[in-house]
Scaffold this active site. Sequence first.
Site, PDB file in Angstrom:
ATOM      1  N   HIS A  15       0.912  -1.237   0.092  1.00 28.97           N
ATOM      2  CA  HIS A  15       0.088  -0.176  -0.035  1.00 28.97           C
ATOM      3  C   HIS A  15       0.761   1.294  -0.030  1.00 28.97           C
ATOM      4  O   HIS A  15       1.995   1.153   0.415  1.00 28.97           O
ATOM      5  CB  HIS A  15      -0.790  -0.149   1.188  1.00 28.97           C
ATOM      6  N   ALA A  16       0.401   2.326  -0.458  1.00 31.42           N
ATOM      7  CA  ALA A  16       1.084   3.423  -0.547  1.00 31.42           C
ATOM      8  C   ALA A  16       2.654   3.502  -1.028  1.00 31.42           C
ATOM      9  O   ALA A  16       2.775   3.105  -2.011  1.00 31.42           O
ATOM     10  CB  ALA A  16       0.934   4.179   0.769  1.00 31.42           C
TER      11      ALA A  16
END
Length: 86
Positions: A15-16
């Site tokens: 994620h991210a």
Amino acid sequence: MPHRIVVVSSPVGLHARPAALFTKAAGGSGLAVSIRKGDGPAVPAASILSVLTLNVGHGDEVTIEAEGEGADAVLDDLATLLSRAH
């Protein structure tokens, strides 16, 4: 097709920031690289939106595949990236 099975070590999974680092490296390899979680469908590893839709968390196992000249080296580099905590 060459492949690697890797356990994702990042505390936030893919994620991210970890996903951005991974997709940038996959896209910069010059090869068609795919990633899948478990028995799910493979998605283009260079697409951040596709990678995020896999919902890969910390400790999840993913399979990365690549085809073409230098695929083994590319997969080794990507596997190392996924197996390090970010």
